[in-house]
Design a protein around this motif. Structure first.
Motif, PDB file in Angstrom:
ATOM      1  N   ILE A 118       0.749  -1.056  -0.056  1.00  0.00           N
ATOM      2  CA  ILE A 118      -0.051   0.035  -0.191  1.00  0.00           C
ATOM      3  C   ILE A 118       0.939   1.024   0.013  1.00  0.00           C
ATOM      4  CG2 ILE A 118      -1.593   1.401   1.183  1.00  0.00           C
ATOM      5  CD1 ILE A 118      -2.618  -1.231   2.692  1.00  0.00           C
ATOM      6  N   VAL A 119       0.643   2.157  -0.841  1.00  0.00           N
ATOM      7  CA  VAL A 119       1.226   3.394  -1.093  1.00  0.00           C
ATOM      8  C   VAL A 119       0.432   4.417  -0.865  1.00  0.00           C
ATOM      9  CG1 VAL A 119       2.827   4.892  -2.720  1.00  0.00           C
ATOM     10  CG2 VAL A 119       3.108   2.304  -2.368  1.00  0.00           C
ATOM     11  N   PRO A 120       0.736   5.412   0.268  1.00  0.00           N
ATOM     12  CA  PRO A 120      -0.264   6.586   0.339  1.00  0.00           C
ATOM     13  C   PRO A 120       0.244   7.697  -0.497  1.00  0.00           C
ATOM     14  CG  PRO A 120       1.116   5.978   2.288  1.00  0.00           C
ATOM     15  CD  PRO A 120       1.509   5.120   1.319  1.00  0.00           C
ATOM     16  N   VAL A 121      -0.537   8.596  -0.891  1.00  0.00           N
ATOM     17  CA  VAL A 121      -0.358   9.815  -1.671  1.00  0.00           C
ATOM     18  C   VAL A 121       0.487  10.529  -0.544  1.00  0.00           C
ATOM     19  CG1 VAL A 121      -0.999  11.967  -2.441  1.00  0.00           C
ATOM     20  CG2 VAL A 121      -2.263   9.842  -3.142  1.00  0.00           C
ATOM     21  N   PRO A 122       1.502  10.891  -0.868  1.00  0.00           N
ATOM     22  CA  PRO A 122       2.559  11.492   0.164  1.00  0.00           C
ATOM     23  C   PRO A 122       2.347  13.096   0.392  1.00  0.00           C
ATOM     24  CG  PRO A 122       3.849  11.291  -1.691  1.00  0.00           C
ATOM     25  CD  PRO A 122       2.296  10.819  -1.963  1.00  0.00           C
ATOM     26  N   LEU A 195      -1.250  -0.584  -4.131  1.00  0.00           N
ATOM     27  CA  LEU A 195      -2.522  -0.283  -4.034  1.00  0.00           C
ATOM     28  C   LEU A 195      -2.109   1.165  -3.411  1.00  0.00           C
ATOM     29  CD1 LEU A 195      -5.522  -0.280  -3.530  1.00  0.00           C
ATOM     30  CD2 LEU A 195      -5.323  -1.200  -1.206  1.00  0.00           C
ATOM     31  N   LEU A 196      -2.632   2.339  -4.466  1.00  0.00           N
ATOM     32  CA  LEU A 196      -2.407   3.665  -3.923  1.00  0.00           C
ATOM     33  C   LEU A 196      -3.537   4.106  -3.426  1.00  0.00           C
ATOM     34  CD1 LEU A 196      -0.252   6.058  -4.849  1.00  0.00           C
ATOM     35  CD2 LEU A 196      -1.754   6.228  -6.808  1.00  0.00           C
ATOM     36  N   VAL A 197      -3.356   4.988  -2.092  1.00  0.00           N
ATOM     37  CA  VAL A 197      -4.379   5.362  -1.266  1.00  0.00           C
ATOM     38  C   VAL A 197      -4.241   6.770  -1.047  1.00  0.00           C
ATOM     39  CG1 VAL A 197      -4.625   3.094  -0.231  1.00  0.00           C
ATOM     40  CG2 VAL A 197      -3.131   4.592   0.924  1.00  0.00           C
ATOM     41  N   ASP A 198      -5.701   7.496  -1.010  1.00  0.00           N
ATOM     42  CA  ASP A 198      -5.851   8.882  -0.758  1.00  0.00           C
ATOM     43  C   ASP A 198      -6.867   8.995   0.188  1.00  0.00           C
ATOM     44  OD1 ASP A 198      -5.175  11.392  -0.872  1.00  0.00           O
ATOM     45  OD2 ASP A 198      -5.539  11.721  -2.717  1.00  0.00           O
ATOM     46  N   ASP A 199      -7.048  10.069   0.804  1.00  0.00           N
ATOM     47  CA  ASP A 199      -8.459  10.264   1.461  1.00  0.00           C
ATOM     48  C   ASP A 199      -9.606  10.663   0.542  1.00  0.00           C
ATOM     49  OD1 ASP A 199      -7.199  12.728   1.061  1.00  0.00           O
ATOM     50  OD2 ASP A 199      -7.648  13.579   2.817  1.00  0.00           O
TER      51      ASP A 199
END
Ligand SMILES: [Zn+2]
Length: 231
Positions: A118-122, A195-199
């Motif tokens: 999982i990679v969050p939008v930084p 899996l790219l994740v954002d709010d």
């Protein structure tokens, strides 16, 4: 009764937990958001439909595997209230809990083995320091617990702090975000299913820029999961 349970009950007695959605007290077994609010929140169920509207928003722009969002975004509604508290009221636990909730939905639908990391939008480092956390990463942490894969910020960095995007045109926004992300640790990233994740997603320009960078760097494929998307 285990000692930890006794301790939990004791803590609960003096620091009653309250629901971040409606401010009512939580009952034992509820975490962060009460059952009534959870039932009230407008789930999108996009993970049940591959060609959902959110998927179609991205599929013409970059190659994506799955694109999904937990909630529909309703202005003035409970979703907006929770997202605002997550981002501006120092309540990272909301993100973690929503990640757990979505993680459970995804596991039920056999998504568990679809992703490696999982990679969050930084956020830019200075912004993260100021806020104390990255809200997208908190959502990723909850997902990570349930999907049992790591969530890490090490692959994707935001090299510049962007100015506020609300008043810019779509083209300007794209120019604004397309050059602010950089991929690191490319060797380790190779072949990984991300899996790219954002709010919350509005135009999708940020996610598009992140996804493109990851694909260019040689990851296996990119999927996207967010807490909510505007219609
Ligand atoms: Zn509630």
């Amino acid at each position: 009764m285990k000692f930890t349970e006794i301790l939990e009950d004791f803590v609960f007695l003096f620091y009653p937990n309250y629901c971040r959605g409606c401010s009512e007290s939580l009952v034992k077994g509820e975490k962060i958001i009460c059952t009534r609010c959870m039932l009230d929140l407008p789930k999108s169920n996009y993970h049940l439909e591959r060609d959902n509207p959110f998927y179609l928003k991205f599929s013409g722009r970059i190659p994506v595997k799955f694109v999904m969002t937990l909630f529909k975004f309703v202005k003035q509604g409970k979703v907006q209230h929770l997202l605002h508290a997550l981002k501006y009221k120092n309540q990272p636990e909301i993100g973690v809990q929503l990640g757990r909730v979505y993680g459970a939905d995804l596991v039920n639908e056999k998504y568990k083995d679809q992703f490696d990391v999982i990679v969050p939008v930084p956020l830019h480092e200075s912004k993260k320091r100021k806020r104390g956390y990255n809200q997208s990463e908190e959502f990723g942490k909850g997902l990570s617990e349930v999907l049992e894969i790591p969530c890490t910020e090490k692959f994707l960095k935001r090299t510049r702090a962007t100015s506020t995007q609300t008043k810019k045109s779509k083209l300007n926004r794209w120019e604004n975000v397309s050059e602010v992300f950089e991929v690191e640790q490319k060797e380790e990233l190779k072949g990984k299913r991300i899996l790219l994740v954002d709010d919350v997603v509005t135009t999708g320009a940020t996610l598009e820029a992140c996804g493109q960078k990851l694909l260019e760097a040689g990851c296996g494929d990119v999927s996207i999961a967010c807490i909510a998307a505007t219609q």
